[in-house]
Write a protein that holds these residues in place. Structure first.
Motif, mmCIF file in Angstrom:
data_model
loop_
_atom_site.group_PDB
_atom_site.id
_atom_site.type_symbol
_atom_site.label_atom_id
_atom_site.label_comp_id
_atom_site.label_asym_id
_atom_site.label_seq_id
_atom_site.Cartn_x
_atom_site.Cartn_y
_atom_site.Cartn_z
ATOM 1 N N THR A 82 -3.554 0.263 16.482
ATOM 2 C CA THR A 82 -3.024 1.067 15.288
ATOM 3 C C THR A 82 -1.825 0.123 14.731
ATOM 4 N N GLY A 83 -1.378 -0.923 15.104
ATOM 5 C CA GLY A 83 -0.197 -1.654 14.966
ATOM 6 C C GLY A 83 -0.340 -2.088 13.366
ATOM 7 N N LEU A 84 -1.449 -2.333 12.957
ATOM 8 C CA LEU A 84 -1.415 -2.469 11.546
ATOM 9 C C LEU A 84 -0.651 -1.477 10.405
ATOM 10 N N PRO B 245 11.495 3.746 3.270
ATOM 11 C CA PRO B 245 10.534 3.425 2.166
ATOM 12 C C PRO B 245 9.770 1.917 2.530
ATOM 13 N N ASN B 246 10.340 1.243 3.383
ATOM 14 C CA ASN B 246 9.583 -0.104 3.577
ATOM 15 C C ASN B 246 9.116 -0.204 4.856
ATOM 16 N N PRO B 247 7.695 -0.619 5.088
ATOM 17 C CA PRO B 247 7.308 -0.587 6.177
ATOM 18 C C PRO B 247 7.809 -1.636 7.226
ATOM 19 N N LYS B 248 8.437 -2.734 6.672
ATOM 20 C CA LYS B 248 9.116 -3.723 7.492
ATOM 21 C C LYS B 248 10.401 -3.090 8.238
ATOM 22 N N ARG B 249 10.784 -2.156 7.896
ATOM 23 C CA ARG B 249 11.872 -1.560 8.506
ATOM 24 C C ARG B 249 11.451 -0.701 9.810
ATOM 25 N N VAL C 79 -3.173 11.792 4.250
ATOM 26 C CA VAL C 79 -3.212 10.276 3.854
ATOM 27 C C VAL C 79 -3.337 10.168 2.137
ATOM 28 N N ASP C 80 -2.298 9.686 1.785
ATOM 29 C CA ASP C 80 -2.450 9.396 0.367
ATOM 30 C C ASP C 80 -2.350 7.875 0.127
ATOM 31 N N ILE C 81 -3.507 7.322 -0.604
ATOM 32 C CA ILE C 81 -3.625 5.663 -0.498
ATOM 33 C C ILE C 81 -3.942 5.563 -2.006
ATOM 34 N N PRO C 82 -2.921 4.788 -2.792
ATOM 35 C CA PRO C 82 -3.005 4.562 -4.170
ATOM 36 C C PRO C 82 -4.289 3.663 -4.731
ATOM 37 N N GLY C 83 -4.729 2.925 -3.913
ATOM 38 C CA GLY C 83 -5.821 1.909 -4.278
ATOM 39 C C GLY C 83 -6.532 1.508 -3.285
ATOM 40 N N ARG C 84 -6.885 0.298 -3.108
ATOM 41 C CA ARG C 84 -7.666 -0.451 -1.982
ATOM 42 C C ARG C 84 -6.878 0.032 -0.464
ATOM 43 N N MET C 85 -7.858 0.416 0.313
ATOM 44 C CA MET C 85 -7.070 0.773 1.535
ATOM 45 C C MET C 85 -6.470 -0.541 2.366
ATOM 46 N N GLY C 86 -6.946 -1.612 1.980
ATOM 47 C CA GLY C 86 -6.385 -2.803 2.643
ATOM 48 C C GLY C 86 -5.034 -3.343 2.104
ATOM 49 N N GLU C 87 -4.877 -2.754 0.756
ATOM 50 C CA GLU C 87 -3.430 -3.388 0.343
ATOM 51 C C GLU C 87 -2.444 -2.424 0.355
ATOM 52 N N GLY C 88 -2.567 -1.463 1.166
ATOM 53 C CA GLY C 88 -1.457 -0.842 1.876
ATOM 54 C C GLY C 88 -0.860 0.343 0.858
ATOM 55 N N ALA D 296 3.973 1.623 15.511
ATOM 56 C CA ALA D 296 5.270 1.094 16.261
ATOM 57 C C ALA D 296 4.737 0.749 17.699
ATOM 58 N N ALA D 297 3.881 1.433 18.444
ATOM 59 C CA ALA D 297 3.625 1.094 19.607
ATOM 60 C C ALA D 297 2.733 -0.009 19.612
ATOM 61 N N GLY D 298 2.246 -0.662 18.598
ATOM 62 C CA GLY D 298 1.359 -1.767 18.562
ATOM 63 C C GLY D 298 -0.155 -1.544 19.038
ATOM 64 N N GLY D 299 -0.599 -2.609 19.309
ATOM 65 C CA GLY D 299 -2.049 -2.594 19.681
ATOM 66 C C GLY D 299 -3.132 -2.292 18.447
#
Length: 235
Positions: free
Chosen positions: A135-137, A23-27, A94-103, A130-133
């Motif tokens: 799409t790394g964001l 559930p946590n993107p930092k993982r 893709v399901d984004i709950p609010g602003r795209m930039g807020e993740g 995970a591959a960086g570049g």
């Protein structure tokens, strides 16, 4: 009980698949590798007018307060660590709950059933970030990967229309908005948008999503088409 489990069609070891329980993107730590993709991305979302995320770079709220979308990626040429990706198609829910930039994105991936094991694994690494570049964001924007599977992803690019078909799960068709010059559709150019600098404005024709508990219809809603030229991190 077995009926409620999604078929593990890819048959890859768990270590080679994206862990859907995270559930946590930092993982999802980035493991930069060498890859490149050229082709086209097109999508249809729930916005009632042309997606404000393009010009605001994800800072402006979607017109409906949330962003529901499908995305289609046609890879014309590309590779992942030397494995050819040319000719493969990918679909994303893709399901984004609010602003795209807020993740806090929730994403499901449908990878072309023709992909080899290495290509499948590489595509999932690229689109998880995970591959960086380029799409790394995604490692910070995507909070949950709700599914990843092989599927017959059919993409058609015909004149000013684009379509994607993934069985009954995603059935989408969009059409470019006509400009004053009929040879050139309405578009935003030279932007800093994450997908690419030139985005063609379009609208959904017949567009439905039926999967992972989502039931969406995007007919008449905002759509866009973007040539992509993405790469892994520079050495």
């Amino acid at each position: 009980m077995a009926k409620n489990r999604r078929a593990d069609a890819d048959k890859l070891p768990i270590s080679q698949r994206i862990d859907q329980r995270m559930p946590n993107p930092k993982r999802r730590q980035s493991s930069p590798t060498e890859w490149a993709i050229k082709g086209e991305l097109f999508l249809n979302c729930s916005c009632t007018v042309f997606c404000p995320c393009v010009v605001s770079l994800g800072a402006h709220p979607p017109t409906e307060g949330h962003c529901h979308a499908w995305m289609a990626i046609a890879i014309d040429e590309g590779h992942f660590e030397g494995e050819d990706l040319g000719g493969l198609n990918i679909g994303l829910l893709v399901d984004i709950p609010g602003r795209m930039g807020e993740g806090n994105w929730k994403v499901a991936a449908y990878v072309d059933e023709r992909a080899t094991g290495k290509a499948y694994n590489g595509i999932l690494q690229i689109f998880s970030g995970a591959a960086g570049g380029t799409t790394g964001l995604f490692t910070m924007l995507v909070s949950e990967i709700i599914g990843a599977e092989r599927a017959p992803v059919e993409i058609v690019r015909d004149g000013n229309r684009r379509s994607i078909m993934i069985g009954r799960k995603i059935q989408g068709e969009i059409e470019m908005l006509a400009g004053k010059d009929p040879e050139h559709p309405v578009m935003v150019s030279n932007s800093k948008y994450w997908m690419g600098p030139d985005i063609i404005a379009a609208a959904g024709l017949k567009s439905r999503v039926r999967d992972y508990g989502r039931v969406w219809d995007f007919g008449g809603k905002s759509a866009e088409i973007c040539p992509i030229d993405w790469k892994g991190p520079k050495p």
